[in-house]
Scaffold this motif. Structure first.
Motif, mmCIF file in Angstrom:
data_model
loop_
_atom_site.group_PDB
_atom_site.id
_atom_site.type_symbol
_atom_site.label_atom_id
_atom_site.label_comp_id
_atom_site.label_asym_id
_atom_site.label_seq_id
_atom_site.Cartn_x
_atom_site.Cartn_y
_atom_site.Cartn_z
ATOM 1 N N GLU A 46 -9.138 -9.024 132.501
ATOM 2 C CA GLU A 46 -9.585 -7.940 133.368
ATOM 3 C C GLU A 46 -8.616 -7.657 134.519
ATOM 4 O O GLU A 46 -9.013 -7.149 135.547
ATOM 5 N N ASN A 47 -7.355 -7.993 134.355
ATOM 6 C CA ASN A 47 -6.373 -7.784 135.419
ATOM 7 C C ASN A 47 -6.130 -6.297 135.629
ATOM 8 O O ASN A 47 -5.522 -5.623 134.806
ATOM 9 N N LEU A 48 -6.578 -5.788 136.743
ATOM 10 C CA LEU A 48 -6.492 -4.354 137.023
ATOM 11 C C LEU A 48 -5.177 -3.958 137.699
ATOM 12 O O LEU A 48 -4.805 -2.792 137.691
ATOM 13 N N ARG A 49 -4.465 -4.905 138.246
ATOM 14 C CA ARG A 49 -3.259 -4.575 139.015
ATOM 15 C C ARG A 49 -2.242 -3.730 138.247
ATOM 16 O O ARG A 49 -1.773 -2.709 138.775
ATOM 17 N N PRO A 50 -1.848 -4.099 137.001
ATOM 18 C CA PRO A 50 -0.858 -3.246 136.325
ATOM 19 C C PRO A 50 -1.353 -1.823 136.101
ATOM 20 O O PRO A 50 -0.580 -0.865 136.141
ATOM 21 N N HIS A 51 -2.642 -1.661 135.910
ATOM 22 C CA HIS A 51 -3.208 -0.330 135.726
ATOM 23 C C HIS A 51 -3.119 0.479 137.014
ATOM 24 O O HIS A 51 -2.813 1.671 136.988
ATOM 25 N N LEU A 52 -3.397 -0.184 138.121
ATOM 26 C CA LEU A 52 -3.344 0.530 139.401
ATOM 27 C C LEU A 52 -1.912 0.799 139.837
ATOM 28 O O LEU A 52 -1.649 1.801 140.512
ATOM 29 N N GLU A 53 -0.985 -0.049 139.448
ATOM 30 C CA GLU A 53 0.429 0.242 139.707
ATOM 31 C C GLU A 53 0.850 1.493 138.934
ATOM 32 O O GLU A 53 1.557 2.357 139.463
ATOM 33 N N TYR A 54 0.414 1.578 137.678
ATOM 34 C CA TYR A 54 0.664 2.768 136.862
ATOM 35 C C TYR A 54 0.038 3.996 137.519
ATOM 36 O O TYR A 54 0.682 5.049 137.649
ATOM 37 N N LEU A 55 -1.207 3.865 137.936
ATOM 38 C CA LEU A 55 -1.910 4.972 138.581
ATOM 39 C C LEU A 55 -1.169 5.414 139.844
ATOM 40 O O LEU A 55 -0.958 6.610 140.058
ATOM 41 N N ALA A 56 -0.753 4.480 140.668
ATOM 42 C CA ALA A 56 -0.046 4.815 141.913
ATOM 43 C C ALA A 56 1.256 5.568 141.639
ATOM 44 O O ALA A 56 1.656 6.426 142.431
ATOM 45 N N GLN A 57 1.898 5.282 140.512
ATOM 46 C CA GLN A 57 3.152 5.961 140.165
ATOM 47 C C GLN A 57 2.924 7.365 139.589
ATOM 48 O O GLN A 57 3.820 8.198 139.626
#
Length: 155
Positions: free
Chosen positions: A28-39
């Motif tokens: 459930e690691n959300l960090r890579p998804h939110l990094e993608y979203l931020a970009q």
């Protein structure tokens, strides 16, 4: 005696938890998804955060400052309706109506006979155009969504 008991508790904990750290499990690691979203989030977009993802979203987007350059992007933190999943849909519709493009963020999904994530994504796909999804969302063999995911829909 207390030290021995604490030792057994610690051992039981590590026997249960350690295998997860030795595998390649990303869970459930959300960090890579939110990094993608931020970009990729753009001015005029909006973001809907499924309620199970809200604590991790707040941590990375606000406390870890991934969303600092996107303060103008409206964010809807979803409320949980496990007993009545159809109630998610007005929240999602509100997000889509706020902008031309709406990002949907999932994590810690509730999988029962009716996957809440599947309900929401299927509802969106029937009404809006799905743009490029982050390619890490997946479904299990019985078509239940099992991991975090970021989706983008446009009107």
């Amino acid at each position: 005696l207390a030290a021995l008991l604490l030792g057994w508790i610690a051992l039981a904990f590590w026997i249960r938890v350690l295998p997860m750290y030795r595998s390649n499990f990303n869970g459930e690691n959300l960090r890579p998804h939110l990094e993608y979203l931020a970009q990729h989030v753009a001015p005029g977009d909006s973001i809907y955060v499924y309620w199970g993802a809200a604590p991790a979203f707040r941590y990375y987007w606000q406390e870890r400052k991934l969303g600092d350059s996107h303060a103008d992007v409206p964010i809807i933190l979803g409320k949980g309706f496990r007993k009545d999943p159809e109630r998610y849909l007005p929240q999602v519709q509100n997000c889509v109506e706020q902008s031309i493009r709406c990002w949907i963020v999932f994590s810690h999904n509730y999988n029962t006979k009716l996957s809440e994530q599947k309900l929401i994504i299927d509802w969106l796909r029937a009404r809006y155009r799905q743009e490029e999804p982050m390619p890490v969302a997946s479904a299990s063999a019985n078509n239940r969504y099992v991991h975090t995911g970021v989706y983008l829909f446009a009107r």
